[in-house]
Write a protein that holds these residues in place. Structure first.
Motif, short mmCIF file in Angstrom:
data_model
loop_
_atom_site.label_atom_id
_atom_site.label_comp_id
_atom_site.label_asym_id
_atom_site.label_seq_id
_atom_site.Cartn_x
_atom_site.Cartn_y
_atom_site.Cartn_z
N ASN A 435 0.71 -1.08 0.09
CA ASN A 435 -0.24 -0.07 -0.04
C ASN A 435 0.93 1.39 0.13
O ASN A 435 1.71 1.48 0.81
CB ASN A 435 -0.82 0.09 1.35
CG ASN A 435 -2.13 -0.73 1.17
OD1 ASN A 435 -2.21 -2.16 0.60
ND2 ASN A 435 -3.32 -0.47 1.46
N SER A 461 -11.96 1.76 -8.05
CA SER A 461 -11.66 2.47 -6.68
C SER A 461 -12.68 2.25 -5.91
O SER A 461 -13.75 2.15 -6.18
CB SER A 461 -11.11 3.76 -7.20
OG SER A 461 -12.59 4.67 -7.34
N ARG A 472 -9.42 7.32 -0.23
CA ARG A 472 -9.75 6.63 -1.74
C ARG A 472 -8.67 5.59 -2.04
O ARG A 472 -7.46 6.16 -2.06
CB ARG A 472 -9.70 7.60 -2.96
CG ARG A 472 -9.98 7.13 -4.23
CD ARG A 472 -9.96 8.11 -5.23
NE ARG A 472 -9.96 7.70 -6.70
CZ ARG A 472 -9.48 8.33 -7.84
NH1 ARG A 472 -9.32 9.60 -7.65
NH2 ARG A 472 -9.56 7.56 -8.95
N SER A 473 -9.04 4.33 -2.63
CA SER A 473 -7.91 3.46 -2.74
C SER A 473 -8.10 2.83 -4.00
O SER A 473 -9.28 2.40 -4.34
CB SER A 473 -8.03 2.36 -1.46
OG SER A 473 -7.10 1.25 -1.52
N GLN A 474 -7.17 2.46 -4.94
CA GLN A 474 -7.53 1.77 -6.13
C GLN A 474 -6.04 1.10 -6.20
O GLN A 474 -4.98 1.09 -5.91
CB GLN A 474 -7.01 2.98 -7.19
CG GLN A 474 -7.51 2.14 -8.46
CD GLN A 474 -8.19 3.34 -9.38
OE1 GLN A 474 -7.93 4.63 -9.21
NE2 GLN A 474 -9.05 2.84 -10.36
N ALA A 486 -1.63 -1.15 -3.87
CA ALA A 486 -2.95 -0.57 -3.80
C ALA A 486 -2.29 0.97 -3.31
O ALA A 486 -1.48 1.31 -2.55
CB ALA A 486 -3.28 -0.92 -2.24
N ASN A 488 -3.39 4.58 -2.12
CA ASN A 488 -4.35 5.26 -1.22
C ASN A 488 -4.19 6.94 -1.27
O ASN A 488 -3.04 7.48 -1.22
CB ASN A 488 -4.17 5.03 0.23
CG ASN A 488 -4.41 3.32 -0.04
OD1 ASN A 488 -5.37 2.84 -0.12
ND2 ASN A 488 -3.48 2.62 0.62
N GLN A 502 0.02 3.53 4.66
CA GLN A 502 1.24 3.14 3.88
C GLN A 502 1.70 1.63 4.29
O GLN A 502 2.17 2.02 5.75
CB GLN A 502 2.31 4.08 3.74
CG GLN A 502 3.44 3.69 2.90
CD GLN A 502 4.24 4.96 2.41
OE1 GLN A 502 4.23 5.28 1.26
NE2 GLN A 502 4.80 5.71 3.61
#
Length: 616
Positions: A435, A461, A472-474, A486, A488, A502
């Motif tokens: 992440n 997302s 927001r996470s993709q 991922a 963020n 992270q």
């Protein structure tokens, strides 16, 4: 492919925008009228400046609300157009964008609109310029490109043609296949934009949420393939209205923009190759160097001023130390095929961070060549004679991606460190996912970077509630799910000391065994509240003895129709933390339903520590 960018895409003064476009490698620019009006330079000086920079001025825009009006307003509109055509002559621009009328049209009669465009064409011809007519998705009577093309056909004037804009076509769900019915000589200009799929009125969607190609959800490769088949070989220009881009550094945004068009050129070449259309068009579309997606993450680099804190966590999780590198100030830790390099932060970013990834690829040299064609800067690396050659590039957020050759067993570069004193337990197997927290100005650029450079798939997302707002996470991943990244987006209003999402997640064969053995080594996991376990007991059929063990070890739980997900978190070291996960069955998610609980627990833990710290 001849490339162009509208000045509205970039922040700064008009001169700064021209410089940024030149430095990023664009062939030309569209001049957005407000940028010209606000400039202290004369049109002649702007023309000369562009020529000095090697940029062509491709388009002047926009001209609005012209056709379908009454006689008096038509006369006023023609006077207005005459002034703009004279201005275009001073700028050295030969094409003007005419948007379909949204405010003043009294009639949707196509013959009337064509008659008005013919009058405009006569005037344009006297100034030796052209008019490209574009259907706005929110036009009062003309809101689709086929209607606009029909009006251009009825106008039947050599100075009147079409402007095709991917956003206006794809946002309304129009089929772009009919582009191939438009003669190439009547396509005067093409604008491309991507966008996320949103349930929003199309005007707001367009004015605030356009993205560069590859950063959204539109099928632009197919759109471009239809265009190329017409024989069009003019500019392909970016027209992106985006609140973030207009607040960001124009040089960085221009590089991201140019990368998106190189990616789009590759996607166009692929679409043409799949449909046999590459022999038809006149536009050159060169594929990127082909690379297979990475076969694994062979290391993650963490940089922190508190290396002792991460050493303790890794030791408690069963990692073995290989000691320091023989020439560099970094050290290696491993458990199974999961490898962590610990280093000190550099001057550019003193905060703890996931600083880099090492990826195994079939052909590292080609992977780097692909990345540099996508404008990724190479990372300089000091290398001794006996060191394994590794080449890397820098992502938009400053993190590094290094490429190593695929091999059997341990990578060759591991020999540059010492040998561990003892074997690991073999329960942790590899890196499951990484992440990376992205500053607000880099998120979309990072999506494009990892997708295009590594040829990863982009998942939809999601938004996760956190104490500082929505995150927001993709996720981007390889087809076999071996590599998962991922990204963020931290809320822009979050304070500077916010906990960044992270971290590195490690895949284990038995997460409960890892948690038990870690506890025996003195590990204290992130504390999950009892209310959470009451909730999952209500939502899922979990055996009571398993539920008790989950609660005792602070292990979280999720399940779907394909399988089960067990995972626990370490406390953060600064702003970096670790996770251990176990996937049972076909579960492919990340326990997103648990993320709000985890984030709240992290904030509560930080607040407790701050209250315990003595004040000066």
């Amino acid at each position: 492919m001849r490339t162009s960018i509208a000045t509205v895409c970039l922040s700064g003064t008009l001169d700064q925008k021209l410089h940024a476009a030149r430095e990023a490698g664009f062939d030309g620019v569209e001049i957005f009228e407000p940028d010209l009006v606000a400039s202290p330079e004369s049109p002649e000086a702007i023309r000369d400046r562009a020529a000095e920079l090697g940029l062509t001025l491709e388009l002047y825009q926009p001209f609005r609300d012209f056709e379908g009006v009454g006689p008096d307003l038509l006369a006023q509109n023609l006077r207005r157009a005459e002034a703009k055509f004279g201005l275009m002559n001073r700028l050295g621009i030969d094409t003007m964008l005419l948007c379909s009328n949204v405010a003043t049209a009294r009639s949707g009669d196509e013959q009337l609109a064509a008659t008005h465009l013919r009058r405009l064409g006569d005037l344009a011809e006297s100034f030796d310029v052209r008019v490209a007519y574009e259907a706005l998705a929110w036009g009062r009577f003309v809101d689709d490109y086929e209607s606009a093309a029909q009006i251009v056909r009825l106008a039947d004037h050599p100075s009147i043609g079409n402007c095709l804009d991917s956003f206006h076509i794809l946002s309304k769900g129009h089929n772009p296949e009919a582009i191939e019915t438009i003669p190439a000589e009547k396509i005067f200009f093409v604008q491309v934009a991507d966008a996320p799929l949103l349930s929003l009125d199309v005007l707001s969607w367009s004015r605030h949420h356009r993205l560069f190609p590859g950063e959204g959800a539109f099928d632009l490769g197919t759109f471009m393939a239809h265009l190329v088949r017409t024989g069009y070989d003019g500019p392909v220009s970016l027209e992106i209205f985006n609140d973030t881009f207009r607040q960001s550094d124009p040089a960085a945004t221009a590089v991201d923009a140019r990368r998106s068009l190189r990616w789009l050129e590759d996607r166009t070449a692929d679409a043409l190759a799949r449909t046999g259309g590459s022999r038809i068009g006149r536009m050159t579309t060169t594929p990127l160097p082909h690379v297979d997606p990475p076969s694994d993450v062979n290391y993650v680099e963490l940089r922190t001023p508190d290396r002792d804190g991460l050493r303790d966590l890794l030791t408690q999780l069963g990692f073995r130390t290989h000691g320091a590198h023989r020439t560099k100030e970094v050290e290696l830790w491993s458990h199974g095929a999961a490898r962590v390099i610990l280093g000190a932060p550099d001057s550019r970013n003193p905060q703890p961070t996931v600083a880099g990834l090492g990826l195994s690829v079939g052909d590292p040299a080609t992977a780097v060549r692909r990345a540099t064609e996508l404008l990724a800067p190479e990372v300089p690396r000091q290398q001794s004679v006996d060191d394994e050659p590794l080449a890397g590039v820098r992502a938009p957020d400053g993190s590094e991606v290094f490429f190593g050759a695929v091999g059997r067993g341990e990578p060759d570069w591991v020999r540059e460190f010492g040998r561990p004193a003892a074997a690991d337990a073999g329960i942790i197997q590899r890196v499951d996912h990484v992440n990376l927290a992205q500053p607000w100005q880099h998120f979309d650029a990072a999506v494009l970077f990892f997708q295009s450079v590594l040829d990863l798939r982009v998942d939809a997302s999601v938004e996760v509630a956190a104490p500082v707002g929505l995150i927001r996470s993709q996720v981007l991943r390889s087809a076999d799910d071996v590599v998962r990244i991922a990204l963020n987006l931290v809320p822009s209003a979050a304070s500077e000391d916010a906990i960044l999402p992270q971290h590195v997640a490690f895949a284990a064969s038995d997460v409960l065994a890892v948690a038990r053995s870690a506890r025996a080594r003195g590990f204290t996991p992130l504390q999950i509240p009892g209310n959470y376990y009451d909730d999952i007991a209500a939502r899922h059929r979990i055996r009571p003895e398993l539920l008790d063990e989950l609660k005792e070890l602070n292990v979280m739980y999720d399940e779907d129709d394909t399988g089960v997900f067990l995972h626990f978190y370490t406390p953060p070291v600064g702003t970096v933390f670790l996770e251990v996960v176990e996937r049972r069955g076909g579960y492919a998610g990340y326990g997103a339903v648990n993320a709000p609980v985890r984030l709240a627990a992290q904030y509560q833990q930080r607040d407790r520590r701050q209250r315990q710290e003595p004040t000066a």
